[in-house]
Motif scaffolding. Structure first.
Motif, PDB file in Angstrom:
ATOM      1  N   ALA A  61      22.876  -6.423 -16.095  1.00 57.80           N
ATOM      2  CA  ALA A  61      21.792  -7.180 -15.467  1.00 57.80           C
ATOM      3  C   ALA A  61      22.285  -8.560 -15.023  1.00 57.80           C
ATOM      4  O   ALA A  61      21.895  -9.050 -13.956  1.00 57.80           O
ATOM      5  CB  ALA A  61      20.606  -7.307 -16.423  1.00 57.80           C
ATOM      6  N   ALA A  62      23.125  -9.181 -15.825  1.00 56.18           N
ATOM      7  CA  ALA A  62      23.690 -10.486 -15.433  1.00 56.18           C
ATOM      8  C   ALA A  62      24.513 -10.330 -14.154  1.00 56.18           C
ATOM      9  O   ALA A  62      24.418 -11.167 -13.241  1.00 56.18           O
ATOM     10  CB  ALA A  62      24.539 -11.060 -16.560  1.00 56.18           C
ATOM     11  N   GLU A  97      35.603   1.375 -19.861  1.00 53.49           N
ATOM     12  CA  GLU A  97      35.811   2.775 -20.273  1.00 53.49           C
ATOM     13  C   GLU A  97      34.745   3.696 -19.688  1.00 53.49           C
ATOM     14  O   GLU A  97      35.031   4.836 -19.326  1.00 53.49           O
ATOM     15  CB  GLU A  97      35.784   2.890 -21.797  1.00 53.49           C
ATOM     16  CG  GLU A  97      37.012   2.368 -22.487  1.00 53.49           C
ATOM     17  CD  GLU A  97      36.857   2.393 -24.007  1.00 53.49           C
ATOM     18  OE1 GLU A  97      36.009   3.155 -24.533  1.00 53.49           O
ATOM     19  OE2 GLU A  97      37.601   1.644 -24.671  1.00 53.49           O
ATOM     20  N   ARG A  98      33.514   3.206 -19.591  1.00 55.24           N
ATOM     21  CA  ARG A  98      32.410   4.010 -19.055  1.00 55.24           C
ATOM     22  C   ARG A  98      32.342   3.949 -17.537  1.00 55.24           C
ATOM     23  O   ARG A  98      31.450   4.521 -16.928  1.00 55.24           O
ATOM     24  CB  ARG A  98      31.082   3.534 -19.647  1.00 55.24           C
ATOM     25  CG  ARG A  98      30.975   3.841 -21.136  1.00 55.24           C
ATOM     26  CD  ARG A  98      29.566   3.790 -21.641  1.00 55.24           C
ATOM     27  NE  ARG A  98      28.738   4.717 -20.888  1.00 55.24           N
ATOM     28  CZ  ARG A  98      27.432   4.557 -20.703  1.00 55.24           C
ATOM     29  NH1 ARG A  98      26.807   3.517 -21.200  1.00 55.24           N
ATOM     30  NH2 ARG A  98      26.740   5.440 -20.003  1.00 55.24           N
ATOM     31  N   ARG A  99      33.274   3.191 -16.921  1.00 56.95           N
ATOM     32  CA  ARG A  99      33.339   3.040 -15.471  1.00 56.95           C
ATOM     33  C   ARG A  99      32.078   2.399 -14.894  1.00 56.95           C
ATOM     34  O   ARG A  99      31.665   2.689 -13.775  1.00 56.95           O
ATOM     35  CB  ARG A  99      33.651   4.376 -14.796  1.00 56.95           C
ATOM     36  CG  ARG A  99      34.990   4.944 -15.194  1.00 56.95           C
ATOM     37  CD  ARG A  99      35.435   6.146 -14.408  1.00 56.95           C
ATOM     38  NE  ARG A  99      34.404   7.061 -13.989  1.00 56.95           N
ATOM     39  CZ  ARG A  99      34.054   8.186 -14.625  1.00 56.95           C
ATOM     40  NH1 ARG A  99      34.669   8.536 -15.711  1.00 56.95           N
ATOM     41  NH2 ARG A  99      33.108   8.958 -14.144  1.00 56.95           N
ATOM     42  N   LEU A 100      31.479   1.491 -15.673  1.00 57.92           N
ATOM     43  CA  LEU A 100      30.316   0.733 -15.201  1.00 57.92           C
ATOM     44  C   LEU A 100      30.743  -0.607 -14.619  1.00 57.92           C
ATOM     45  O   LEU A 100      30.008  -1.187 -13.813  1.00 57.92           O
ATOM     46  CB  LEU A 100      29.314   0.546 -16.343  1.00 57.92           C
ATOM     47  CG  LEU A 100      28.735   1.847 -16.911  1.00 57.92           C
ATOM     48  CD1 LEU A 100      27.922   1.571 -18.177  1.00 57.92           C
ATOM     49  CD2 LEU A 100      27.889   2.576 -15.867  1.00 57.92           C
ATOM     50  N   VAL A 101      31.906  -1.100 -15.035  1.00 51.98           N
ATOM     51  CA  VAL A 101      32.493  -2.325 -14.488  1.00 51.98           C
ATOM     52  C   VAL A 101      34.000  -2.129 -14.369  1.00 51.98           C
ATOM     53  O   VAL A 101      34.575  -1.223 -14.962  1.00 51.98           O
ATOM     54  CB  VAL A 101      32.204  -3.589 -15.350  1.00 51.98           C
ATOM     55  CG1 VAL A 101      30.721  -3.801 -15.541  1.00 51.98           C
ATOM     56  CG2 VAL A 101      32.934  -3.540 -16.669  1.00 51.98           C
ATOM     57  N   ARG A 120      28.383   2.865  -9.910  1.00 52.85           N
ATOM     58  CA  ARG A 120      27.771   3.593 -11.036  1.00 52.85           C
ATOM     59  C   ARG A 120      26.993   2.626 -11.940  1.00 52.85           C
ATOM     60  O   ARG A 120      25.885   2.923 -12.384  1.00 52.85           O
ATOM     61  CB  ARG A 120      28.864   4.312 -11.817  1.00 52.85           C
ATOM     62  CG  ARG A 120      28.389   5.080 -12.998  1.00 52.85           C
ATOM     63  CD  ARG A 120      29.555   5.764 -13.678  1.00 52.85           C
ATOM     64  NE  ARG A 120      29.101   6.433 -14.870  1.00 52.85           N
ATOM     65  CZ  ARG A 120      29.833   7.259 -15.557  1.00 52.85           C
ATOM     66  NH1 ARG A 120      31.066   7.535 -15.183  1.00 52.85           N
ATOM     67  NH2 ARG A 120      29.358   7.823 -16.639  1.00 52.85           N
ATOM     68  N   GLY A 121      27.579   1.466 -12.216  1.00 53.40           N
ATOM     69  CA  GLY A 121      26.902   0.455 -13.019  1.00 53.40           C
ATOM     70  C   GLY A 121      25.645  -0.053 -12.330  1.00 53.40           C
ATOM     71  O   GLY A 121      24.609  -0.267 -12.967  1.00 53.40           O
ATOM     72  N   ARG A 123      23.756   1.562 -10.146  1.00 56.40           N
ATOM     73  CA  ARG A 123      22.708   2.587 -10.215  1.00 56.40           C
ATOM     74  C   ARG A 123      22.050   2.596 -11.598  1.00 56.40           C
ATOM     75  O   ARG A 123      20.829   2.671 -11.719  1.00 56.40           O
ATOM     76  CB  ARG A 123      23.279   3.977  -9.896  1.00 56.40           C
ATOM     77  CG  ARG A 123      23.481   4.242  -8.420  1.00 56.40           C
ATOM     78  CD  ARG A 123      23.814   5.707  -8.146  1.00 56.40           C
ATOM     79  NE  ARG A 123      24.987   6.176  -8.876  1.00 56.40           N
ATOM     80  CZ  ARG A 123      26.253   6.016  -8.481  1.00 56.40           C
ATOM     81  NH1 ARG A 123      26.504   5.383  -7.332  1.00 56.40           N
ATOM     82  NH2 ARG A 123      27.250   6.476  -9.193  1.00 56.40           N
ATOM     83  N   ALA A 124      22.870   2.483 -12.635  1.00 60.36           N
ATOM     84  CA  ALA A 124      22.337   2.510 -14.000  1.00 60.36           C
ATOM     85  C   ALA A 124      21.416   1.332 -14.268  1.00 60.36           C
ATOM     86  O   ALA A 124      20.311   1.494 -14.808  1.00 60.36           O
ATOM     87  CB  ALA A 124      23.482   2.535 -15.017  1.00 60.36           C
ATOM     88  N   VAL A 125      21.835   0.134 -13.887  1.00 57.33           N
ATOM     89  CA  VAL A 125      21.010  -1.049 -14.157  1.00 57.33           C
ATOM     90  C   VAL A 125      19.764  -1.056 -13.270  1.00 57.33           C
ATOM     91  O   VAL A 125      18.682  -1.458 -13.713  1.00 57.33           O
ATOM     92  CB  VAL A 125      21.819  -2.359 -14.042  1.00 57.33           C
ATOM     93  CG1 VAL A 125      22.105  -2.747 -12.604  1.00 57.33           C
ATOM     94  CG2 VAL A 125      21.127  -3.496 -14.781  1.00 57.33           C
ATOM     95  N   ASP A 126      19.882  -0.594 -12.033  1.00 59.91           N
ATOM     96  CA  ASP A 126      18.713  -0.525 -11.152  1.00 59.91           C
ATOM     97  C   ASP A 126      17.683   0.477 -11.689  1.00 59.91           C
ATOM     98  O   ASP A 126      16.479   0.209 -11.683  1.00 59.91           O
ATOM     99  CB  ASP A 126      19.114  -0.162  -9.727  1.00 59.91           C
ATOM    100  CG  ASP A 126      19.710  -1.332  -8.957  1.00 59.91           C
ATOM    101  OD1 ASP A 126      19.712  -2.472  -9.481  1.00 59.91           O
ATOM    102  OD2 ASP A 126      20.169  -1.104  -7.819  1.00 59.91           O
ATOM    103  N   ASP A 127      18.158   1.631 -12.155  1.00 56.09           N
ATOM    104  CA  ASP A 127      17.246   2.616 -12.746  1.00 56.09           C
ATOM    105  C   ASP A 127      16.573   2.051 -13.994  1.00 56.09           C
ATOM    106  O   ASP A 127      15.366   2.215 -14.187  1.00 56.09           O
ATOM    107  CB  ASP A 127      17.993   3.907 -13.106  1.00 56.09           C
ATOM    108  CG  ASP A 127      18.425   4.706 -11.893  1.00 56.09           C
ATOM    109  OD1 ASP A 127      17.977   4.402 -10.757  1.00 56.09           O
ATOM    110  OD2 ASP A 127      19.233   5.641 -12.072  1.00 56.09           O
ATOM    111  N   ALA A 128      17.359   1.377 -14.830  1.00 59.09           N
ATOM    112  CA  ALA A 128      16.818   0.834 -16.077  1.00 59.09           C
ATOM    113  C   ALA A 128      15.775  -0.247 -15.810  1.00 59.09           C
ATOM    114  O   ALA A 128      14.720  -0.263 -16.456  1.00 59.09           O
ATOM    115  CB  ALA A 128      17.949   0.283 -16.949  1.00 59.09           C
ATOM    116  N   ILE A 129      16.034  -1.136 -14.865  1.00 58.11           N
ATOM    117  CA  ILE A 129      15.076  -2.214 -14.613  1.00 58.11           C
ATOM    118  C   ILE A 129      13.792  -1.660 -13.996  1.00 58.11           C
ATOM    119  O   ILE A 129      12.690  -2.137 -14.317  1.00 58.11           O
ATOM    120  CB  ILE A 129      15.680  -3.366 -13.754  1.00 58.11           C
ATOM    121  CG1 ILE A 129      14.792  -4.625 -13.823  1.00 58.11           C
ATOM    122  CG2 ILE A 129      15.899  -2.962 -12.320  1.00 58.11           C
ATOM    123  CD1 ILE A 129      14.699  -5.286 -15.149  1.00 58.11           C
TER     124      ILE A 129
END
Length: 163
Positions: A61-62, A97-101, A120-121, A123-129
């Motif tokens: 998110a940051a 390791e998770r390929r988010l950054v 990928r990161g 998409r994950a943070v956008d979905d979560a927010i």
């Protein structure tokens, strides 16, 4: 008269037992604590739906709030997430390791590193927010927009002493 809740019952019981004590702080802060538990549950649910841990969401998110190209130095991430340097290094390692950054060399300082969010990161943070804001809106649905603004202003006023 508004409906009573569990906090009213607790305060009434205490007031009966200790009429010499002012329980008005409990009227506010016990409700804040109870609402915080509901918010924590909503956050866990939103993050789990996006396969993120709360700390992963905080870092991503940051980066997302930083705007394109979604990158910050580890020091800037430390300042925004309020964790130690060692903890941040570990978190970045795990996100890599998770390929988010990814880690990139800072083009303005060859010794510096930038943490860059991957698609990928993002998409994950956008979905979560999106999920989180839906759940948070549900928590506030009994309050009008004006009431939400008043409550926000009051909580801001109270929290300024602690930030």
């Amino acid at each position: 008269m508004p409906a009573s809740d569990e906090v009213d019952r607790i305060v009434d019981d205490w007031s009966r037992e200790r009429p010499d004590v002012d329980f008005s702080p409990m009227q506010v802060l016990s409700r804040v604590a109870r609402l915080a538990k509901h918010l924590d549950r909503a956050r866990r649910t939103a993050f789990e739906a996006s396969d993120l841990e709360p700390w992963e969401f905080d870092v991503l998110a940051a980066l997302r709030r930083a705007g394109a190209p979604y990158q910050l130095s580890p020091k800037a991430l430390l300042q925004q997430t309020l964790v130690s340097s060692g903890t941040m290094t570990n978190r970045i390692d795990r996100l890599v390791e998770r390929r988010l950054v990814e880690r990139h060399t800072d083009p303005h300082d060859g010794r510096g590193v930038l943490v860059v969010m991957t698609p990928r990161g993002r998409r994950a943070v956008d979905d979560a927010i999106s999920e989180l804001l839906t759940d948070e809106a549900r928590l506030l649905q009994t309050l009008s927009h004006a009431d939400q603004e008043r409550l926000s202003a009051l909580l801001r006023k109270l929290s300024l002493d602690y930030d």
